[in-house]
Design a protein around this motif. Structure first.
Motif, mmCIF file in Angstrom:
data_model
loop_
_atom_site.group_PDB
_atom_site.id
_atom_site.type_symbol
_atom_site.label_atom_id
_atom_site.label_comp_id
_atom_site.label_asym_id
_atom_site.label_seq_id
_atom_site.Cartn_x
_atom_site.Cartn_y
_atom_site.Cartn_z
ATOM 1 N N ILE A 107 0.832 -1.207 0.000
ATOM 2 C CA ILE A 107 0.000 0.000 0.000
ATOM 3 C C ILE A 107 0.864 1.254 0.000
ATOM 4 O O ILE A 107 0.518 2.267 -0.614
ATOM 5 C CB ILE A 107 -0.943 -0.003 1.220
ATOM 6 C CG1 ILE A 107 -1.981 -1.116 1.095
ATOM 7 C CG2 ILE A 107 -1.642 1.345 1.388
ATOM 8 C CD1 ILE A 107 -2.768 -1.351 2.364
ATOM 9 N N SER A 108 2.010 1.175 0.670
ATOM 10 C CA SER A 108 2.892 2.342 0.828
ATOM 11 C C SER A 108 3.910 2.487 -0.295
ATOM 12 O O SER A 108 4.773 3.374 -0.242
ATOM 13 C CB SER A 108 3.624 2.263 2.177
ATOM 14 O OG SER A 108 2.701 2.164 3.244
ATOM 15 N N GLY A 109 3.832 1.621 -1.295
ATOM 16 C CA GLY A 109 4.731 1.740 -2.447
ATOM 17 C C GLY A 109 6.046 1.019 -2.297
ATOM 18 O O GLY A 109 7.028 1.335 -2.999
ATOM 19 N N LEU A 110 6.105 0.040 -1.398
ATOM 20 C CA LEU A 110 7.307 -0.770 -1.220
ATOM 21 C C LEU A 110 7.040 -2.186 -1.731
ATOM 22 O O LEU A 110 5.895 -2.622 -1.802
ATOM 23 C CB LEU A 110 7.701 -0.815 0.260
ATOM 24 C CG LEU A 110 8.091 0.536 0.885
ATOM 25 C CD1 LEU A 110 8.108 0.431 2.408
ATOM 26 C CD2 LEU A 110 9.458 1.001 0.372
ATOM 27 N N GLN A 119 11.094 7.297 3.802
ATOM 28 C CA GLN A 119 9.879 7.951 4.291
ATOM 29 C C GLN A 119 8.662 7.064 4.062
ATOM 30 O O GLN A 119 7.709 7.084 4.865
ATOM 31 C CB GLN A 119 9.692 9.312 3.616
ATOM 32 C CG GLN A 119 8.701 10.226 4.305
ATOM 33 C CD GLN A 119 9.050 10.520 5.762
ATOM 34 O OE1 GLN A 119 8.986 9.635 6.625
ATOM 35 N NE2 GLN A 119 9.436 11.753 6.037
ATOM 36 N N ARG A 120 8.678 6.267 3.005
ATOM 37 C CA ARG A 120 7.592 5.301 2.792
ATOM 38 C C ARG A 120 7.572 4.257 3.913
ATOM 39 O O ARG A 120 6.510 3.804 4.330
ATOM 40 C CB ARG A 120 7.741 4.624 1.430
ATOM 41 C CG ARG A 120 7.444 5.542 0.250
ATOM 42 C CD ARG A 120 7.677 4.835 -1.089
ATOM 43 N NE ARG A 120 7.528 5.753 -2.192
ATOM 44 C CZ ARG A 120 6.376 6.025 -2.814
ATOM 45 N NH1 ARG A 120 5.266 5.409 -2.421
ATOM 46 N NH2 ARG A 120 6.312 6.875 -3.817
ATOM 47 N N GLN A 173 5.622 12.787 -4.832
ATOM 48 C CA GLN A 173 5.220 11.386 -4.711
ATOM 49 C C GLN A 173 4.721 11.083 -3.304
ATOM 50 O O GLN A 173 3.713 10.390 -3.125
ATOM 51 C CB GLN A 173 6.395 10.472 -5.053
ATOM 52 C CG GLN A 173 6.880 10.577 -6.486
ATOM 53 C CD GLN A 173 8.079 9.673 -6.740
ATOM 54 O OE1 GLN A 173 8.298 8.708 -6.012
ATOM 55 N NE2 GLN A 173 8.861 9.990 -7.760
ATOM 56 N N ILE A 174 5.428 11.597 -2.302
ATOM 57 C CA ILE A 174 5.044 11.352 -0.910
ATOM 58 C C ILE A 174 3.733 12.066 -0.579
ATOM 59 O O ILE A 174 2.852 11.499 0.095
ATOM 60 C CB ILE A 174 6.174 11.798 0.044
ATOM 61 C CG1 ILE A 174 7.451 10.977 -0.215
ATOM 62 C CG2 ILE A 174 5.730 11.645 1.494
ATOM 63 C CD1 ILE A 174 7.284 9.484 -0.018
ATOM 64 N N ASN A 219 1.337 12.823 -2.693
ATOM 65 C CA ASN A 219 0.271 12.083 -3.382
ATOM 66 C C ASN A 219 -0.070 10.795 -2.638
ATOM 67 O O ASN A 219 -1.251 10.406 -2.544
ATOM 68 C CB ASN A 219 0.676 11.768 -4.820
ATOM 69 C CG ASN A 219 0.704 13.004 -5.699
ATOM 70 O OD1 ASN A 219 0.031 13.995 -5.407
ATOM 71 N ND2 ASN A 219 1.484 12.976 -6.763
ATOM 72 N N LEU A 220 0.957 10.120 -2.110
ATOM 73 C CA LEU A 220 0.730 8.898 -1.346
ATOM 74 C C LEU A 220 -0.101 9.199 -0.100
ATOM 75 O O LEU A 220 -1.067 8.482 0.217
ATOM 76 C CB LEU A 220 2.062 8.260 -0.962
ATOM 77 C CG LEU A 220 1.989 7.047 -0.019
ATOM 78 C CD1 LEU A 220 1.209 5.909 -0.668
ATOM 79 C CD2 LEU A 220 3.399 6.583 0.369
ATOM 80 N N LEU A 221 0.256 10.253 0.622
ATOM 81 C CA LEU A 221 -0.483 10.619 1.829
ATOM 82 C C LEU A 221 -1.937 10.959 1.507
ATOM 83 O O LEU A 221 -2.858 10.586 2.251
ATOM 84 C CB LEU A 221 0.199 11.810 2.518
ATOM 85 C CG LEU A 221 1.544 11.524 3.186
ATOM 86 C CD1 LEU A 221 2.197 12.820 3.652
ATOM 87 C CD2 LEU A 221 1.385 10.567 4.351
ATOM 88 N N GLU A 222 -2.149 11.656 0.403
ATOM 89 C CA GLU A 222 -3.523 11.982 -0.001
ATOM 90 C C GLU A 222 -4.322 10.725 -0.331
ATOM 91 O O GLU A 222 -5.485 10.582 0.062
ATOM 92 C CB GLU A 222 -3.492 12.914 -1.209
ATOM 93 C CG GLU A 222 -3.183 14.357 -0.867
ATOM 94 C CD GLU A 222 -3.590 15.288 -1.985
ATOM 95 O OE1 GLU A 222 -4.576 16.027 -1.814
ATOM 96 O OE2 GLU A 222 -2.926 15.268 -3.041
#
Length: 314
Positions: free
Chosen positions: A133-136, A154-155, A185-186, A188-191
């Motif tokens: 979900i966090s992009g890892l 940070q992810r 990117q970070i 957008n991920l948080l949103e």
């Protein structure tokens, strides 16, 4: 919408070399469920201290922090453990906030290990799901922090905060230590995570353009005080406090051909050990009158929850 968090008359003082440092000074506000509250202000304004007080990383000097109408400052050890499941924090520096001796999977799974009764197999399954979900990727699971880029670290911090399914996420300048190319990117991920999990978010940043983009409500701090608070449209389109106007004027124009007046402050930021009788902004305010140096203004609601602390705002 219902208020999920209420901060009432919160104060945090530190003592250093016999001097009292006022970091948070009589701060009060509310956050409604699903809202994103942006907190802005210069370095030293008390933003991070306020965030860490809400997360109970540091203990406030006085005041109340009500989570669902219960004062977290009165919680016993068991109640505090339950509270930590509901409120998690993403830290500013993705380098120092990760234990260099722990692997990625261990770091992300640590809240589950400390706050739940899940077994190792269940924890690993949840970790892998949260990493995705966090992009890892799965192959990141056994890697150490030094093997990751700043954005990836940070992810990891985001995944660690998210894994316990909290109701509130406190993001303390989560992009300030990252390259500009990675910051978007970070954000957008948080949103995306906020929408997917209906998170209530406290977002601290120096980047006012990002705050305008991501927030529903904005709180402006100066030397530990709230000088203005309101919905994002009111703060950015109709700032009332002179200090807020200075901050808004510093945002680059969206149109490169647009002429935008930049307001420059005179004088230095007072020390938070100074005793200031009146308005804390008075020594730098271009509109200051005698009353500003002798009487402290109070935060007053001007219209529809748009509050400002200034003697000369009607």
């Amino acid at each position: 919408m219902s208020e999920v968090l209420q901060v009432k008359n919160l104060k945090k003082y530190f003592t250093k070399n016999g001097k009292t440092i006022t970091s948070v000074d009589n701060v009060s506000f509310e956050i409604e469920k699903g809202e994103t509250l942006g907190i802005v202000g210069e370095s030293g304004s008390g933003k991070s201290t306020l965030a860490r007080s809400i997360a109970r990383i540091i203990e406030p000097t006085s005041g109340k922090i009500l989570f669902k109408d219960r004062d977290i400052l009165s919680f016993n050890k068991k109640e505090l453990k339950e509270y930590r499941k509901e409120v998690q924090m993403i830290f500013q520096d993705p380098y120092s906030s990760l234990n260099p001796r722990m692997r990625c999977g261990e770091i992300i799974g640590e809240p589950l290990k400390n706050l739940t009764d899940l077994n190792n197999e269940e924890i690993k399954k949840r970790v892998l799901e949260t990493m995705k979900i966090s992009g890892l990727s799965d192959f990141h699971y056994d890697r150490y922090p030094y093997e990751f880029s700043g954005g990836q670290r940070q992810r990891i911090g985001i995944a660690r905060a998210l894994i316990i399914n909290p109701e509130i996420i406190i993001a303390d300048e989560p992009t300030s230590a990252l390259d500009v190319s990675i910051q978007a990117q970070i954000i957008n991920l948080l949103e995306d995570l906020k929408k997917e999990f209906n998170l209530t978010t406290i977002f601290i940043s120096h980047d006012l353009a990002v705050v305008e983009h991501i927030s529903n409500k904005v709180l402006v701090m100066y030397l530990g005080k709230i000088v203005e608070i309101g919905n994002v449209e009111d703060i950015f389109n109709n700032p009332l406090h002179p200090y807020t106007k200075v901050l808004i004027s510093s945002i680059p124009a969206k149109n490169p051909f647009e002429k935008k007046e930049k307001i420059l402050l005179k004088g230095d930021l007072p020390s938070n050990t100074d005793i200031i009788k009146g308005c804390k902004f008075s020594s730098r305010c271009p509109y200051a009158k005698d009353i500003c140096f002798s009487e402290e203004p109070h935060l007053e609601d001007k219209k529809n929850g748009h509050k400002v602390s200034c003697h000369f705002v009607d």
